[in-house]
Write a protein that holds these residues in place. Structure first.
Motif, short mmCIF file in Angstrom:
data_model
loop_
_atom_site.label_atom_id
_atom_site.label_comp_id
_atom_site.label_asym_id
_atom_site.label_seq_id
_atom_site.Cartn_x
_atom_site.Cartn_y
_atom_site.Cartn_z
N ALA A 214 0.96 -1.25 0.00
CA ALA A 214 0.14 -0.07 -0.07
C ALA A 214 0.69 0.94 0.12
N HIS A 215 2.05 1.14 0.55
CA HIS A 215 2.84 2.36 0.53
C HIS A 215 4.44 1.88 0.88
N GLN A 216 5.10 2.61 0.42
CA GLN A 216 6.58 2.39 0.68
C GLN A 216 7.47 3.73 1.09
N MET A 217 8.35 3.57 1.99
CA MET A 217 9.08 4.82 2.50
C MET A 217 10.43 4.47 2.56
N ASP A 218 11.55 5.33 2.05
CA ASP A 218 12.88 5.13 2.16
C ASP A 218 13.33 6.15 2.96
N VAL A 219 14.15 5.82 4.19
CA VAL A 219 14.50 6.61 4.97
C VAL A 219 16.37 6.57 4.90
N ILE A 220 17.05 7.40 4.98
CA ILE A 220 18.63 7.27 5.11
C ILE A 220 18.84 7.82 6.47
N GLU A 221 19.30 6.79 7.11
CA GLU A 221 19.97 6.84 8.24
C GLU A 221 21.49 7.25 8.42
N LYS A 222 21.81 8.20 9.22
CA LYS A 222 23.14 8.58 9.36
C LYS A 222 24.01 7.85 10.24
N GLY A 223 24.15 6.45 9.99
CA GLY A 223 24.75 5.54 10.91
C GLY A 223 24.96 4.44 10.26
N ASN A 224 25.95 3.58 10.97
CA ASN A 224 26.32 2.17 10.53
C ASN A 224 25.22 1.42 10.54
N TRP A 225 25.25 0.36 9.86
CA TRP A 225 24.16 -0.68 9.85
C TRP A 225 23.72 -1.20 11.17
N LYS A 226 25.06 -1.52 11.81
CA LYS A 226 24.93 -2.35 13.24
C LYS A 226 24.40 -1.43 14.15
N LEU A 227 24.60 -0.16 14.16
CA LEU A 227 23.64 0.76 15.03
C LEU A 227 22.31 0.61 14.78
N THR A 228 21.96 0.68 13.45
CA THR A 228 20.71 0.53 13.37
C THR A 228 20.03 -0.77 13.81
N MET A 229 20.63 -1.83 13.68
CA MET A 229 20.07 -3.03 13.99
C MET A 229 20.02 -3.14 15.66
N GLU A 230 20.91 -2.75 16.20
CA GLU A 230 21.11 -2.67 17.66
C GLU A 230 19.88 -1.77 18.30
N ASN A 231 19.64 -0.70 17.71
CA ASN A 231 18.47 0.26 17.90
C ASN A 231 17.17 -0.38 17.78
N ASN A 232 16.95 -1.48 16.67
CA ASN A 232 16.07 -2.12 16.47
C ASN A 232 15.76 -3.14 17.35
N ARG A 233 16.59 -3.45 18.28
CA ARG A 233 16.69 -4.89 19.06
C ARG A 233 16.16 -4.30 20.43
N GLU A 234 16.05 -3.12 20.66
CA GLU A 234 15.74 -2.77 22.23
C GLU A 234 14.61 -2.04 22.15
N CYS A 235 13.98 -1.90 23.22
CA CYS A 235 12.80 -1.16 23.60
C CYS A 235 13.06 -0.38 24.76
N TYR A 236 14.36 -0.26 25.26
CA TYR A 236 14.71 0.52 26.37
C TYR A 236 14.62 2.00 25.98
N HIS A 237 14.50 2.42 24.86
CA HIS A 237 14.66 3.85 24.46
C HIS A 237 13.18 4.36 24.12
N CYS A 238 12.21 3.22 24.22
CA CYS A 238 10.95 3.56 23.45
C CYS A 238 10.23 4.52 24.25
N SER A 239 10.07 4.35 25.67
CA SER A 239 8.98 5.20 26.29
C SER A 239 9.30 6.78 26.16
N ALA A 240 10.77 7.02 26.12
CA ALA A 240 11.03 8.42 26.09
C ALA A 240 11.24 8.85 24.49
N ASN A 241 11.11 7.92 23.68
CA ASN A 241 11.37 8.53 22.06
C ASN A 241 10.22 8.07 21.01
N HIS A 242 9.34 7.13 21.62
CA HIS A 242 8.06 6.86 20.74
C HIS A 242 6.78 6.82 21.09
#
Length: 417
Positions: free
Chosen positions: A183-211
């Motif tokens: 139904a929809h596609q979105m491309d976002v360029i993150e200014k970070g290494n792919w491993k930082l991207t995957m680390e960020n996705n693997r935890e919700c420690y940051h969720c309540s303060a940021n999402h």
């Protein structure tokens, strides 16, 4: 030629302390980035697309990974194929980036022409004795797992993808992702290494303060918490939540919907984790009010109360709900830049404005993805700072990050780094 890097990659791998983030050079150095492409994006299975990216015969989409370019297409027999986007004459790119519709693959350079099967059918001015049969396009190893396309660029792909296949084929069957619609596609360029991207996705420690948008439907406690940090009331609420979770999982599985956690995250080649998560609030979907975004449910689904089947891989994360699915794929562009391609899937017959509202469908993960891009950029700036020193992961909320970092070290060493 002098080595421009102060130490070999192996010394960076050796320097990693168990339970801690990776040394800075593993996030920042160009030689490490090239090694990552070699190991994790060439020799392992990676998620690159979906069968429903190419719903009709002649549909094709180009996927670029480092210097490699692939074509995902549907041939005249309605079969999925993945071939290298390289003409067998002098190597020219056959198709430009993006999606297209074709009847044949025609090289723009010298008009060599290939059937959608990859077979070379026309090569002008090559002489009557020229053997076209040995110049078909090079096929790439791929698997369609519940409609998700995984490729491996190696001639010896890891065999433990069979476990992912065994687990996910059944879990995804009711959603019929093969016959869903993007139904929809979105491309976002993150200014970070792919491993930082995957680390960020693997935890919700940051969720309540940021999402704030995601936290309407997402239960961050599901990804761990320190019981001593909670008040007695909050601890009691958390214990009640997990007791309810256990009962809900049993009920789902008794109804024929596999739900328990399955993970293959260390001492393996193909890294994945899946679990059916409870959706908070109204309990139907990851939307701003946690109600379904589409009245036409996916596949053969008839229930909105089956939570969120999430799936992590080492370059993707996916959420499958009764009404829609969200698929995100990470493709490294450079040592400090990563492309995040997110797709929202609905039933193939769902009509925008009738069965679903696009803004409601996409709002939560659009906001979440943009918020994550800011966080990853902050992390990248930090690991590039001379003052960076790898810090400890939380043993309550970041166990999955420790697993990922440890798996990363294991796989680098297994391939001679």
């Amino acid at each position: 030629m002098l080595n421009t890097f102060p130490s070999p990659i192996s010394s960076l791998l050796d320097a990693r302390i168990d339970g801690h983030c990776l040394p800075a050079g593993l996030y920042t150095r160009e030689d490490v980035f090239q090694a990552d492409l070699d190991v994790f994006f060439s020799r392992h299975w990676i998620h690159v697309g979906l069968e429903c990216d190419v719903p009709e015969a002649g549909d094709a989409v180009v996927i670029d990974i480092g210097s490699t370019s692939l074509i995902l297409l549907r041939d005249d027999d309605n079969a999925i194929r993945v071939v290298r986007n390289v003409c067998r004459h002098r190597g020219a790119r056959l198709l430009d980036a993006g999606s297209t519709v074709i009847s044949k693959l025609v090289c723009p350079y010298h008009q060599w022409t290939y059937e959608l099967s990859g077979e070379l059918s026309y090569a002008p001015h090559m002489g009557k004795n020229f053997d076209k049969s040995c110049k078909s396009l090079k096929a790439v190893n791929f698997r369609s797992i519940g409609g998700l396309i995984y490729v491996c660029l190696s001639d010896n792909p890891p065999q433990d993808i069979k476990r992912l296949e065994e687990v996910m084929d059944g879990r995804l069957e009711p959603y019929d992702i093969r016959n869903a619609k993007v139904a929809h596609q979105m491309d976002v360029i993150e200014k970070g290494n792919w491993k930082l991207t995957m680390e960020n996705n693997r935890e919700c420690y940051h969720c309540s303060a940021n999402h704030p948008e995601l936290c309407v439907s997402f239960v961050d406690l599901d990804f761990g918490y320190d019981p001593d940090s909670l008040s007695p009331e909050d601890r009691e609420e958390a214990e009640a939540h997990f007791a309810m979770y256990s009962e809900r999982t049993k009920d789902w599985e008794a109804d024929g919907f596999p739900s328990s956690t399955v993970e293959q995250v260390r001492n393996c080649e193909t890294n994945f984790r899946t679990q059916r998560l409870i959706i908070a609030g109204a309990g139907e979907s990851q939307t701003e009010d946690s109600t379904a975004a589409s009245s036409k449910l996916l596949g053969t689904m008839t229930r909105k109360d089956l939570g969120d089947v999430h799936l992590w891989g080492h370059n993707s994360w996916c959420h499958f709900m009764g009404d829609h699915a969200v698929i995100s794929i990470a493709i490294p562009l450079s040592a400090d830049t990563t492309l995040i391609r997110t797709k929202w899937l609905v039933h193939k017959d769902a009509m925008e404005g009738v069965d679903y509202d696009l803004a409601k469908l996409t709002h939560v993960w659009t906001e979440t993805t943009n918020q994550d891009a800011e966080l990853v950029a902050r992390a990248q700036a930090g690991v590039e700072d001379p003052g960076y020193e790898p810090g400890p992961y939380s043993r309550f909320t970041e166990v999955a990050l420790d697993d990922f970092a440890s798996w990363y070290i294991e796989r680098m060493r297994a391939h001679g780094y």
